[in-house]
Design a protein around this motif. Sequence first.
Motif, PDB file in Angstrom:
ATOM      1  N   GLY A  55       0.796  -1.216   0.000  1.00  0.00           N
ATOM      2  CA  GLY A  55       0.000   0.000   0.000  1.00  0.00           C
ATOM      3  C   GLY A  55       0.832   1.271   0.000  1.00  0.00           C
ATOM      4  O   GLY A  55       1.959   1.307   0.498  1.00  0.00           O
ATOM      5  N   GLY A  56       0.241   2.326  -0.550  1.00  0.00           N
ATOM      6  CA  GLY A  56       0.923   3.603  -0.589  1.00  0.00           C
ATOM      7  C   GLY A  56       1.223   4.164   0.779  1.00  0.00           C
ATOM      8  O   GLY A  56       2.170   4.946   0.951  1.00  0.00           O
ATOM      9  N   TRP A  57       0.419   3.777   1.788  1.00  0.00           N
ATOM     10  CA  TRP A  57       0.664   4.269   3.141  1.00  0.00           C
ATOM     11  C   TRP A  57       1.994   3.760   3.673  1.00  0.00           C
ATOM     12  O   TRP A  57       2.623   4.416   4.519  1.00  0.00           O
ATOM     13  CB  TRP A  57      -0.472   3.850   4.076  1.00  0.00           C
ATOM     14  CG  TRP A  57      -0.581   2.362   4.293  1.00  0.00           C
ATOM     15  CD1 TRP A  57      -1.287   1.472   3.557  1.00  0.00           C
ATOM     16  CD2 TRP A  57       0.047   1.622   5.335  1.00  0.00           C
ATOM     17  NE1 TRP A  57      -1.140   0.201   4.059  1.00  0.00           N
ATOM     18  CE2 TRP A  57      -0.336   0.262   5.157  1.00  0.00           C
ATOM     19  CE3 TRP A  57       0.884   1.948   6.395  1.00  0.00           C
ATOM     20  CZ2 TRP A  57       0.108  -0.748   6.000  1.00  0.00           C
ATOM     21  CZ3 TRP A  57       1.322   0.941   7.249  1.00  0.00           C
ATOM     22  CH2 TRP A  57       0.933  -0.391   7.044  1.00  0.00           C
ATOM     23  N   MET A  58       2.465   2.605   3.178  1.00  0.00           N
ATOM     24  CA  MET A  58       3.774   2.096   3.581  1.00  0.00           C
ATOM     25  C   MET A  58       4.877   3.057   3.157  1.00  0.00           C
ATOM     26  O   MET A  58       5.817   3.328   3.907  1.00  0.00           O
ATOM     27  CB  MET A  58       4.027   0.726   2.954  1.00  0.00           C
ATOM     28  CG  MET A  58       3.286  -0.413   3.605  1.00  0.00           C
ATOM     29  SD  MET A  58       4.115  -0.951   5.104  1.00  0.00           S
ATOM     30  CE  MET A  58       3.279  -2.511   5.379  1.00  0.00           C
ATOM     31  N   ALA A  59       4.771   3.580   1.931  1.00  0.00           N
ATOM     32  CA  ALA A  59       5.765   4.536   1.446  1.00  0.00           C
ATOM     33  C   ALA A  59       5.734   5.807   2.282  1.00  0.00           C
ATOM     34  O   ALA A  59       6.782   6.365   2.624  1.00  0.00           O
ATOM     35  CB  ALA A  59       5.512   4.853  -0.022  1.00  0.00           C
TER      36      ALA A  59
END
Length: 299
Positions: free
Chosen positions: A74-78
Amino acid sequence: MDSLKSLIAAEALQPVDPRVSAFAAELARPFGDTARAVIFYGSCLREAQLDGLMLDFYVIVSDYTAAYRQAGKGGWMARANALIPPNVFPAAHANLAAKYAVLSEADLARACSMQARDVSVWARFAQPVRLVWSADDAARDAALDALCDAVVTLLRHAAPLTDTASADPLAAWRTGFTRTYGAELRAERGDRPDKVVDFAPGYYARVGETIMREHPDIAAMPRAEAENRWEALRRRGKRLTVARLAKASFTFAGGIDYLAWKINRHAGTQITIKPWQRKWPLVAAVFLVPRLLRSGAVK
């Protein structure tokens, strides 16, 4: 006469157990062409028998957004990785277990330099490490440059606080590692910094002599400024450790158990994780992290 980079390269590019090399390649694989290098570090580097141990790696990527997109995460990981680097994940390969941290090339360079906000990266990479995988020559050189910066950064902070009349030629290294251990939440015994130095005294002597030759101003920082920098690093480092532990509760599989283990280890508590806490790890972390603060481990 060897340069600092040639000394660091000779150490970092030594061969390792083939299983470690294979593990490193497997860690890099999901990140595709965004993977730049994998660094093997920590106490397992000094062990001949790796079975049953937790290996430590850093996976260096070109860009967080592209890396996590490539890995299907997920983009939240980045965003989490960029906000409070690094993200830490568990891994297993060929009957070996590890945890690996993800860091961008830009953050690696910054975290090994005098601009680092805390000691967590340069304290580890000022010790002998192994560069066990790299995407190409440019990636290898960038990683080696960061490793060179890490040892210089440690000595720039430590040399002004070291008695120049000391009979111990490794005194500055001991000072540096003692201070870095005090700048994080560490549960290791008080003699651990000495053991780090005593494991490879010849390495530290050679690197120290070369740094003094290439950086004759290594002890130029006024002592008062050095003390102020260490105090700032200590305050930020301990709070960042808590923030990273809280983040690990939802980026690290089984992270809430990892967080409880860390708190028990540091604070001498006997926290046990309830089923609801495993279901809602971030909410649980909001309750658990204050226990670490109240324990006095963070000052």
